[in-house]
Design a protein around this motif. Structure first.
Motif, PDB file in Angstrom:
ATOM      1  N   SER A 155       0.834  -1.212   0.000  1.00  0.00           N
ATOM      2  CA  SER A 155       0.000   0.000   0.000  1.00  0.00           C
ATOM      3  C   SER A 155       0.863   1.255   0.000  1.00  0.00           C
ATOM      4  O   SER A 155       0.571   2.224  -0.706  1.00  0.00           O
ATOM      5  CB  SER A 155      -0.928   0.016   1.211  1.00  0.00           C
ATOM      6  OG  SER A 155      -1.866  -1.016   1.120  1.00  0.00           O
ATOM      7  N   GLU A 156       1.925   1.244   0.806  1.00  0.00           N
ATOM      8  CA  GLU A 156       2.824   2.400   0.856  1.00  0.00           C
ATOM      9  C   GLU A 156       3.540   2.589  -0.474  1.00  0.00           C
ATOM     10  O   GLU A 156       3.708   3.723  -0.936  1.00  0.00           O
ATOM     11  CB  GLU A 156       3.822   2.239   2.007  1.00  0.00           C
ATOM     12  CG  GLU A 156       3.161   2.361   3.369  1.00  0.00           C
ATOM     13  CD  GLU A 156       4.089   2.053   4.529  1.00  0.00           C
ATOM     14  OE1 GLU A 156       5.294   1.798   4.307  1.00  0.00           O
ATOM     15  OE2 GLU A 156       3.606   2.056   5.670  1.00  0.00           O
ATOM     16  N   LEU A 157       3.953   1.493  -1.107  1.00  0.00           N
ATOM     17  CA  LEU A 157       4.603   1.580  -2.413  1.00  0.00           C
ATOM     18  C   LEU A 157       3.629   2.127  -3.461  1.00  0.00           C
ATOM     19  O   LEU A 157       3.984   3.010  -4.242  1.00  0.00           O
ATOM     20  CB  LEU A 157       5.134   0.210  -2.843  1.00  0.00           C
ATOM     21  CG  LEU A 157       5.764   0.129  -4.234  1.00  0.00           C
ATOM     22  CD1 LEU A 157       6.922   1.104  -4.388  1.00  0.00           C
ATOM     23  CD2 LEU A 157       6.202  -1.295  -4.539  1.00  0.00           C
ATOM     24  N   ASN A 158       2.405   1.625  -3.470  1.00  0.00           N
ATOM     25  CA  ASN A 158       1.401   2.101  -4.439  1.00  0.00           C
ATOM     26  C   ASN A 158       1.074   3.575  -4.229  1.00  0.00           C
ATOM     27  O   ASN A 158       0.954   4.337  -5.191  1.00  0.00           O
ATOM     28  CB  ASN A 158       0.140   1.249  -4.366  1.00  0.00           C
ATOM     29  CG  ASN A 158       0.345  -0.136  -4.941  1.00  0.00           C
ATOM     30  OD1 ASN A 158       1.237  -0.359  -5.746  1.00  0.00           O
ATOM     31  ND2 ASN A 158      -0.471  -1.071  -4.514  1.00  0.00           N
ATOM     32  N   ALA A 159       0.938   3.995  -2.963  1.00  0.00           N
ATOM     33  CA  ALA A 159       0.646   5.404  -2.669  1.00  0.00           C
ATOM     34  C   ALA A 159       1.793   6.293  -3.128  1.00  0.00           C
ATOM     35  O   ALA A 159       1.584   7.362  -3.714  1.00  0.00           O
ATOM     36  CB  ALA A 159       0.374   5.591  -1.183  1.00  0.00           C
ATOM     37  N   CYS A 160       3.017   5.861  -2.887  1.00  0.00           N
ATOM     38  CA  CYS A 160       4.188   6.629  -3.317  1.00  0.00           C
ATOM     39  C   CYS A 160       4.226   6.717  -4.841  1.00  0.00           C
ATOM     40  O   CYS A 160       4.478   7.786  -5.398  1.00  0.00           O
ATOM     41  CB  CYS A 160       5.470   5.976  -2.792  1.00  0.00           C
ATOM     42  SG  CYS A 160       6.964   6.837  -3.319  1.00  0.00           S
ATOM     43  N   THR A 161       3.975   5.615  -5.506  1.00  0.00           N
ATOM     44  CA  THR A 161       3.987   5.606  -6.968  1.00  0.00           C
ATOM     45  C   THR A 161       2.973   6.602  -7.523  1.00  0.00           C
ATOM     46  O   THR A 161       3.273   7.342  -8.470  1.00  0.00           O
ATOM     47  CB  THR A 161       3.705   4.187  -7.492  1.00  0.00           C
ATOM     48  OG1 THR A 161       4.711   3.307  -6.976  1.00  0.00           O
ATOM     49  CG2 THR A 161       3.719   4.136  -9.005  1.00  0.00           C
ATOM     50  N   GLU A 162       1.788   6.639  -6.923  1.00  0.00           N
ATOM     51  CA  GLU A 162       0.774   7.607  -7.360  1.00  0.00           C
ATOM     52  C   GLU A 162       1.250   9.039  -7.152  1.00  0.00           C
ATOM     53  O   GLU A 162       1.066   9.889  -8.033  1.00  0.00           O
ATOM     54  CB  GLU A 162      -0.536   7.373  -6.610  1.00  0.00           C
ATOM     55  CG  GLU A 162      -1.271   6.137  -7.065  1.00  0.00           C
ATOM     56  CD  GLU A 162      -2.574   5.922  -6.314  1.00  0.00           C
ATOM     57  OE1 GLU A 162      -3.170   6.904  -5.836  1.00  0.00           O
ATOM     58  OE2 GLU A 162      -2.994   4.753  -6.217  1.00  0.00           O
ATOM     59  N   ARG A 163       1.871   9.312  -5.991  1.00  0.00           N
ATOM     60  CA  ARG A 163       2.386  10.671  -5.718  1.00  0.00           C
ATOM     61  C   ARG A 163       3.455  11.063  -6.726  1.00  0.00           C
ATOM     62  O   ARG A 163       3.438  12.166  -7.274  1.00  0.00           O
ATOM     63  CB  ARG A 163       2.969  10.760  -4.300  1.00  0.00           C
ATOM     64  CG  ARG A 163       1.947  10.811  -3.194  1.00  0.00           C
ATOM     65  CD  ARG A 163       2.579  11.172  -1.847  1.00  0.00           C
ATOM     66  NE  ARG A 163       3.694  10.310  -1.469  1.00  0.00           N
ATOM     67  CZ  ARG A 163       3.584   9.168  -0.805  1.00  0.00           C
ATOM     68  NH1 ARG A 163       2.397   8.728  -0.435  1.00  0.00           N
ATOM     69  NH2 ARG A 163       4.657   8.477  -0.495  1.00  0.00           N
ATOM     70  N   VAL A 164       4.395  10.159  -6.980  1.00  0.00           N
ATOM     71  CA  VAL A 164       5.489  10.463  -7.914  1.00  0.00           C
ATOM     72  C   VAL A 164       4.952  10.638  -9.328  1.00  0.00           C
ATOM     73  O   VAL A 164       5.369  11.551 -10.047  1.00  0.00           O
ATOM     74  CB  VAL A 164       6.590   9.379  -7.844  1.00  0.00           C
ATOM     75  CG1 VAL A 164       7.592   9.547  -8.980  1.00  0.00           C
ATOM     76  CG2 VAL A 164       7.305   9.439  -6.496  1.00  0.00           C
ATOM     77  N   ASN A 165       4.014   9.790  -9.729  1.00  0.00           N
ATOM     78  CA  ASN A 165       3.426   9.941 -11.071  1.00  0.00           C
ATOM     79  C   ASN A 165       2.730  11.285 -11.214  1.00  0.00           C
ATOM     80  O   ASN A 165       2.800  11.921 -12.270  1.00  0.00           O
ATOM     81  CB  ASN A 165       2.461   8.794 -11.367  1.00  0.00           C
ATOM     82  CG  ASN A 165       3.185   7.512 -11.697  1.00  0.00           C
ATOM     83  OD1 ASN A 165       4.359   7.513 -12.056  1.00  0.00           O
ATOM     84  ND2 ASN A 165       2.494   6.400 -11.560  1.00  0.00           N
ATOM     85  N   TYR A 209       9.940   0.719  -2.290  1.00  0.00           N
ATOM     86  CA  TYR A 209      10.216  -0.456  -3.115  1.00  0.00           C
ATOM     87  C   TYR A 209      11.076  -1.453  -2.341  1.00  0.00           C
ATOM     88  O   TYR A 209      10.782  -2.648  -2.279  1.00  0.00           O
ATOM     89  CB  TYR A 209      10.917  -0.016  -4.402  1.00  0.00           C
ATOM     90  CG  TYR A 209      11.301  -1.136  -5.333  1.00  0.00           C
ATOM     91  CD1 TYR A 209      10.396  -1.634  -6.259  1.00  0.00           C
ATOM     92  CD2 TYR A 209      12.576  -1.682  -5.302  1.00  0.00           C
ATOM     93  CE1 TYR A 209      10.746  -2.661  -7.124  1.00  0.00           C
ATOM     94  CE2 TYR A 209      12.937  -2.708  -6.161  1.00  0.00           C
ATOM     95  CZ  TYR A 209      12.017  -3.192  -7.068  1.00  0.00           C
ATOM     96  OH  TYR A 209      12.364  -4.212  -7.912  1.00  0.00           O
ATOM     97  N   ASN A 210      12.147  -0.943  -1.717  1.00  0.00           N
ATOM     98  CA  ASN A 210      13.035  -1.806  -0.933  1.00  0.00           C
ATOM     99  C   ASN A 210      12.301  -2.432   0.248  1.00  0.00           C
ATOM    100  O   ASN A 210      12.497  -3.617   0.546  1.00  0.00           O
ATOM    101  CB  ASN A 210      14.257  -1.029  -0.439  1.00  0.00           C
ATOM    102  CG  ASN A 210      15.207  -0.667  -1.560  1.00  0.00           C
ATOM    103  OD1 ASN A 210      15.141  -1.206  -2.666  1.00  0.00           O
ATOM    104  ND2 ASN A 210      16.095   0.270  -1.294  1.00  0.00           N
ATOM    105  N   ASP A 211      11.467  -1.647   0.930  1.00  0.00           N
ATOM    106  CA  ASP A 211      10.710  -2.169   2.072  1.00  0.00           C
ATOM    107  C   ASP A 211       9.771  -3.300   1.637  1.00  0.00           C
ATOM    108  O   ASP A 211       9.661  -4.324   2.318  1.00  0.00           O
ATOM    109  CB  ASP A 211       9.892  -1.061   2.744  1.00  0.00           C
ATOM    110  CG  ASP A 211      10.755  -0.081   3.523  1.00  0.00           C
ATOM    111  OD1 ASP A 211      11.958  -0.355   3.744  1.00  0.00           O
ATOM    112  OD2 ASP A 211      10.217   0.981   3.902  1.00  0.00           O
ATOM    113  N   PHE A 212       9.093  -3.116   0.508  1.00  0.00           N
ATOM    114  CA  PHE A 212       8.176  -4.142   0.011  1.00  0.00           C
ATOM    115  C   PHE A 212       8.931  -5.426  -0.301  1.00  0.00           C
ATOM    116  O   PHE A 212       8.548  -6.514   0.133  1.00  0.00           O
ATOM    117  CB  PHE A 212       7.423  -3.640  -1.226  1.00  0.00           C
ATOM    118  CG  PHE A 212       6.598  -4.704  -1.888  1.00  0.00           C
ATOM    119  CD1 PHE A 212       5.449  -5.192  -1.277  1.00  0.00           C
ATOM    120  CD2 PHE A 212       6.960  -5.225  -3.116  1.00  0.00           C
ATOM    121  CE1 PHE A 212       4.681  -6.185  -1.876  1.00  0.00           C
ATOM    122  CE2 PHE A 212       6.199  -6.212  -3.722  1.00  0.00           C
ATOM    123  CZ  PHE A 212       5.065  -6.691  -3.104  1.00  0.00           C
TER     124      PHE A 212
END
Length: 83
Positions: free
Chosen positions: A33-43, A63-66
């Motif tokens: 969830s954190e990776l997906n949320a970050c990806t949305e923010r960066v996009n 990404y590393n945490d996941f």
């Protein structure tokens, strides 16, 4: 894949790693969830950036945490199949 290949004598080898990783995703839902949320923010940042902007935002930590979570979950399951 890069994992060990398991097969019976008359079967083609099958890499168990992708299936085990998929099974482990439920164990890592918070990190995913954190990776997906970050990806949305960066996009969003990238979509709004001008060509001359130097965008340094990325999701490397998430990404590393996941993948750390996935690896932690898959290792014992994978090695149990090698016995």
């Amino acid at each position: 894949g890069t994992g060990p290949l398991l097969a019976m004598a008359d079967e083609d080898p099958v890499d168990p790693l992708p299936e085990i990783q998929k099974e482990c995703e439920h164990h890592c839902t918070k990190a995913l969830s954190e990776l997906n949320a970050c990806t949305e923010r960066v996009n969003k940042i990238l979509a709004e950036a001008k060509p001359e902007d130097e965008v340094t935002a990325n999701c490397q930590i998430q990404y590393n945490d996941f993948w750390h979570c996935i690896d932690h979950c898959t290792a014992p399951k994978l090695f149990s199949q090698l016995k």
